[in-house]
Design an enzyme around this catalytic site. Structure first.
Site, PDB file in Angstrom:
ATOM      1  N   CYS A 163      37.977  30.450  44.855  1.00 56.75           N
ATOM      2  CA  CYS A 163      37.356  31.762  45.101  1.00 56.75           C
ATOM      3  C   CYS A 163      35.861  31.613  45.378  1.00 56.75           C
ATOM      4  O   CYS A 163      35.219  32.553  45.838  1.00 56.75           O
ATOM      5  CB  CYS A 163      37.593  32.706  43.929  1.00 56.75           C
ATOM      6  SG  CYS A 163      36.849  32.140  42.400  1.00 56.75           S
ATOM      7  N   CYS A 207      39.544  33.608  36.010  1.00 54.73           N
ATOM      8  CA  CYS A 207      38.150  34.026  35.817  1.00 54.73           C
ATOM      9  C   CYS A 207      37.714  33.749  34.374  1.00 54.73           C
ATOM     10  O   CYS A 207      36.572  33.352  34.125  1.00 54.73           O
ATOM     11  CB  CYS A 207      37.976  35.501  36.150  1.00 54.73           C
ATOM     12  SG  CYS A 207      38.846  36.003  37.659  1.00 54.73           S
TER      13      CYS A 207
END
Ligand code: FES
Length: 130
Positions: free
Chosen positions: A35, A104
């Site tokens: 990402c 995350c």
């Protein structure tokens, strides 16, 4: 059910401990190649305790919320405890993250580990013997 918990939204909108510690005792930086998000953690260490922690996250909302929660969880904790913080604990403290956003929280765990590694490389005698 809402995609994100209220806690995630709160830590995303009002992240705790954002910033830089200029005279940090340890700095950790990690990134996720997929990402492209980057997280940086600064630690101030007093004896064996994380006396202060700040972060900079260039990334998604979940990464910001995860770093904010992670800093809250390790602030004031012994180094040994900080080193045991898992991404699962961060996600649980946020009342959950969607599955595809769990990575995350992994970034937050890794950023803390990276900062602790930096500290132990400077002070090998402080490394807890597990
Ligand atoms: Fe990459 Fe959240 S999407 S850390």
């Amino acid at each position: 059910m809402a995609l994100y918990s209220e806690k995630v939204m709160d830590h995303f909108r009002n992240p705790r401990n954002v910033g830089v510690i200029e005279d940090a005792d340890a700095v950790g930086e990690v990134g996720n190649a997929k990402c492209g998000d980057i997280m940086k953690m600064y630690l101030k260490i007093d004896g064996d305790v994380v006396s202060d922690v700040k972060f900079e996250t260039f990334g998604c909302g979940s990464a910001i919320a995860s770093s904010s929660m992670a800093t809250e969880l390790i602030k004031g904790q012994p180094l040994s405890e900080a080193g045991r913080l898992t991404n699962k604990a961060v996600a649980e403290a946020l009342d959950g993250l969607p599955d595809y956003k769990m990575h995350c929280s992994v970034l937050a765990e890794q950023a803390i580990r990276s900062a602790l590694e930096d500290y132990y490389s400077r002070h090998p005698e402080k490394k807890p013997q597990n």
